[in-house]
Design a protein around this motif. Sequence first.
Motif, mmCIF file in Angstrom:
data_model
loop_
_atom_site.group_PDB
_atom_site.id
_atom_site.type_symbol
_atom_site.label_atom_id
_atom_site.label_comp_id
_atom_site.label_asym_id
_atom_site.label_seq_id
_atom_site.Cartn_x
_atom_site.Cartn_y
_atom_site.Cartn_z
ATOM 1 N N LEU A 1 16.149 -23.862 7.725
ATOM 2 C CA LEU A 1 16.571 -22.479 7.494
ATOM 3 C C LEU A 1 15.413 -21.736 6.830
ATOM 4 O O LEU A 1 15.240 -21.799 5.620
ATOM 5 N N PRO A 2 14.577 -21.040 7.627
ATOM 6 C CA PRO A 2 13.408 -20.365 7.040
ATOM 7 C C PRO A 2 13.826 -19.120 6.254
ATOM 8 O O PRO A 2 15.014 -18.858 6.090
ATOM 9 N N LEU A 3 12.857 -18.375 5.759
ATOM 10 C CA LEU A 3 13.166 -17.076 5.155
ATOM 11 C C LEU A 3 13.742 -16.197 6.263
ATOM 12 O O LEU A 3 13.287 -16.273 7.411
ATOM 13 N N LEU A 4 14.729 -15.388 5.938
ATOM 14 C CA LEU A 4 15.457 -14.624 6.963
ATOM 15 C C LEU A 4 15.210 -13.131 6.792
ATOM 16 O O LEU A 4 15.361 -12.586 5.696
ATOM 17 N N LEU A 5 14.843 -12.482 7.888
ATOM 18 C CA LEU A 5 14.500 -11.055 7.833
ATOM 19 C C LEU A 5 15.331 -10.273 8.843
ATOM 20 O O LEU A 5 15.857 -10.824 9.800
ATOM 21 N N GLU A 6 15.405 -8.976 8.612
ATOM 22 C CA GLU A 6 16.059 -8.093 9.584
ATOM 23 C C GLU A 6 15.018 -7.710 10.641
ATOM 24 O O GLU A 6 13.817 -7.710 10.374
ATOM 25 N N SER A 7 15.494 -7.368 11.820
ATOM 26 C CA SER A 7 14.607 -6.914 12.888
ATOM 27 C C SER A 7 13.939 -5.596 12.456
ATOM 28 O O SER A 7 14.556 -4.791 11.753
ATOM 29 N N ILE A 8 12.688 -5.403 12.862
ATOM 30 C CA ILE A 8 11.984 -4.167 12.487
ATOM 31 C C ILE A 8 12.154 -3.143 13.613
ATOM 32 O O ILE A 8 11.671 -3.364 14.726
ATOM 33 N N ALA A 9 12.836 -2.074 13.321
ATOM 34 C CA ALA A 9 13.087 -1.037 14.340
ATOM 35 C C ALA A 9 11.778 -0.347 14.727
ATOM 36 O O ALA A 9 10.868 -0.216 13.896
ATOM 37 N N ASP A 10 11.699 0.099 15.981
ATOM 38 C CA ASP A 10 10.504 0.828 16.435
ATOM 39 C C ASP A 10 10.241 2.053 15.566
ATOM 40 O O ASP A 10 9.091 2.380 15.267
ATOM 41 N N SER A 11 11.339 2.711 15.167
ATOM 42 C CA SER A 11 11.184 3.921 14.333
ATOM 43 C C SER A 11 10.510 3.580 12.994
ATOM 44 O O SER A 11 9.728 4.353 12.463
ATOM 45 N N THR A 12 10.809 2.370 12.472
ATOM 46 C CA THR A 12 10.182 1.930 11.208
ATOM 47 C C THR A 12 8.694 1.682 11.436
ATOM 48 O O THR A 12 7.852 2.067 10.618
ATOM 49 N N ILE A 13 8.394 1.047 12.565
ATOM 50 C CA ILE A 13 6.983 0.755 12.889
ATOM 51 C C ILE A 13 6.189 2.061 13.028
ATOM 52 O O ILE A 13 5.070 2.174 12.531
ATOM 53 N N GLN A 14 6.799 3.066 13.678
ATOM 54 C CA GLN A 14 6.140 4.378 13.848
ATOM 55 C C GLN A 14 5.782 4.998 12.498
ATOM 56 O O GLN A 14 4.785 5.701 12.374
ATOM 57 N N LYS A 15 6.640 4.749 11.503
ATOM 58 C CA LYS A 15 6.451 5.406 10.188
ATOM 59 C C LYS A 15 5.456 4.668 9.294
ATOM 60 O O LYS A 15 5.095 5.165 8.225
ATOM 61 N N LEU A 16 5.040 3.475 9.701
ATOM 62 C CA LEU A 16 4.089 2.727 8.866
ATOM 63 C C LEU A 16 2.757 3.469 8.800
ATOM 64 O O LEU A 16 2.352 4.096 9.780
ATOM 65 N N PRO A 17 2.065 3.404 7.663
ATOM 66 C CA PRO A 17 0.747 4.047 7.586
ATOM 67 C C PRO A 17 -0.185 3.502 8.677
ATOM 68 O O PRO A 17 -0.151 2.306 8.987
ATOM 69 N N SER A 18 -0.982 4.389 9.244
ATOM 70 C CA SER A 18 -1.888 3.998 10.330
ATOM 71 C C SER A 18 -3.118 3.283 9.756
ATOM 72 O O SER A 18 -3.314 3.247 8.536
ATOM 73 N N PHE A 19 -3.936 2.754 10.639
ATOM 74 C CA PHE A 19 -5.191 2.089 10.254
ATOM 75 C C PHE A 19 -6.019 3.007 9.354
ATOM 76 O O PHE A 19 -6.510 2.606 8.303
ATOM 77 N N GLU A 20 -6.143 4.284 9.788
ATOM 78 C CA GLU A 20 -6.983 5.246 9.041
ATOM 79 C C GLU A 20 -6.384 5.583 7.673
ATOM 80 O O GLU A 20 -7.107 5.885 6.723
ATOM 81 N N GLU A 21 -5.049 5.554 7.581
ATOM 82 C CA GLU A 21 -4.395 5.952 6.317
ATOM 83 C C GLU A 21 -4.418 4.843 5.272
ATOM 84 O O GLU A 21 -4.060 5.057 4.123
ATOM 85 N N ARG A 22 -4.819 3.665 5.685
ATOM 86 C CA ARG A 22 -4.802 2.539 4.753
ATOM 87 C C ARG A 22 -6.200 2.259 4.228
ATOM 88 O O ARG A 22 -7.181 2.458 4.935
ATOM 89 N N ASN A 23 -6.251 1.750 3.001
ATOM 90 C CA ASN A 23 -7.547 1.260 2.527
ATOM 91 C C ASN A 23 -7.338 0.112 1.544
ATOM 92 O O ASN A 23 -6.220 -0.121 1.091
ATOM 93 N N ASN A 24 -8.418 -0.602 1.279
ATOM 94 C CA ASN A 24 -8.459 -1.716 0.323
ATOM 95 C C ASN A 24 -7.876 -3.023 0.882
ATOM 96 O O ASN A 24 -7.047 -3.041 1.772
ATOM 97 N N PHE A 25 -8.361 -4.087 0.261
ATOM 98 C CA PHE A 25 -7.808 -5.421 0.472
ATOM 99 C C PHE A 25 -6.754 -5.632 -0.620
ATOM 100 O O PHE A 25 -6.843 -5.036 -1.694
#
Length: 413
Positions: free
Chosen positions: A181-205
């Motif tokens: 029984l691994p860690l259990l997550l909810e499915s990630i909706a496409d709308s959630t993925i769309q709202k994630l910060p883009s490559f350009e909007e992100r910085n740092n390790f």
Amino acid sequence: MNANQQVLIIGFVWPEPNSSAAGGRMVQLISIFVAQGFEVTFASPAMDSDYMIDLNSLGVSKKSIALNCSSFDVFVKELNPSIVLFDRFMMEEQFGWRVAENCPDALRLLDTEDLHCLRLARQKAFKENRPFSTDDLFVEEVAKREIASILRCDVSLMIAEYEIELLQTVFKIDSSLLYYLPLLLESIADSTIQKLPSFEERNNFVFIGNFLHEPNWNAVQYLKETIWPLILKHKPVAVLQIYGAYPSQKVLQLHQPKVGFHIMGRADYAQEIVRNARVMLAPLRFGAGIKGKLLEAMQCGTPSVTTTIGAESMCGDLPWSGFITDDAQVFADKAVELYNDKQLWLKTQENGFDIIEKRYLKSLFADDFLQHILKVQIDLKQHRLHNFIGALLQHHTLTSTKYMSRWIEEKNK
């Protein structure tokens, strides 16, 4: 399924889902039971903490219990649970014999979190500067205790396939006693993925991990001394932010903003931090289980660079959400490549979403888990007959632990 089941969870600590993957895991298990209409009581001998989850808000009763005290016997007899879940083997050692004595028909589940004996044996091999061998497990006192605990329980919940394989091949544990029984997550909706910060909007390790956990502290030292200087050669102005609960003085002393190495302390909103980072670094050199931080990175669409130990049992045959390497120079090179190359970054981000959808969705596991428990419950007598070594250990533990505990209790009076 019998909806009026009483579930008692005996916790090593009160769940802190924002402090560690173990805390998140416990909340997932609680939610499965509650959604099924079970009555859940969470009991722990631990002190309350500022960061523990409000159990009442989850529909769970909270109960403080004492170690080596027969007040637990009175409590458990009265509650009369049909299922008891021990959070890590230490809780089964302390309370398992009392449960067996007072509620012999209760199904006893053990949530291993990760195999402690594997983590400690790897840590010892690492400190002695030699490769880990499965023979190391046999000299580990913790292995003897942990395996005994697994054998005394009816079912042990395992988070990593490698650990199931290890228990079956090295310790010859019957597969009927283990459940993946691994860690259990909810499915990630496409709308959630769309709202994630883009490559350009992100910085740092970013690195994130509870500092009470030795593999995390070791990884931070490794980043500071070895990997970060190699990254700086490529990217002199790079920034690495290190987050984690319970940083000690020795952790805080590594804070060196002049070279872009920032010790940030506890993350109140870990997901927000990981979402805004471009790449996660997790150079874990020993450890066990599956890594909550790396799953969280995938959920946040943040590719990662990690080690074989970091990625162990996590992606099956699927391509990793970034890179896996045990070589410090390659680690640094791949981290920079991932940071700079947008196409590569997008592809590995996609890999992460794919891993979650195919391997960690709650919907893939929750119902089967409940069905499995019910099946073992109905057939408990037969199930236990097949586990003679477990019965043997239960018998001797009951006798030895019981009198040791009674002696401590008398002494405390």
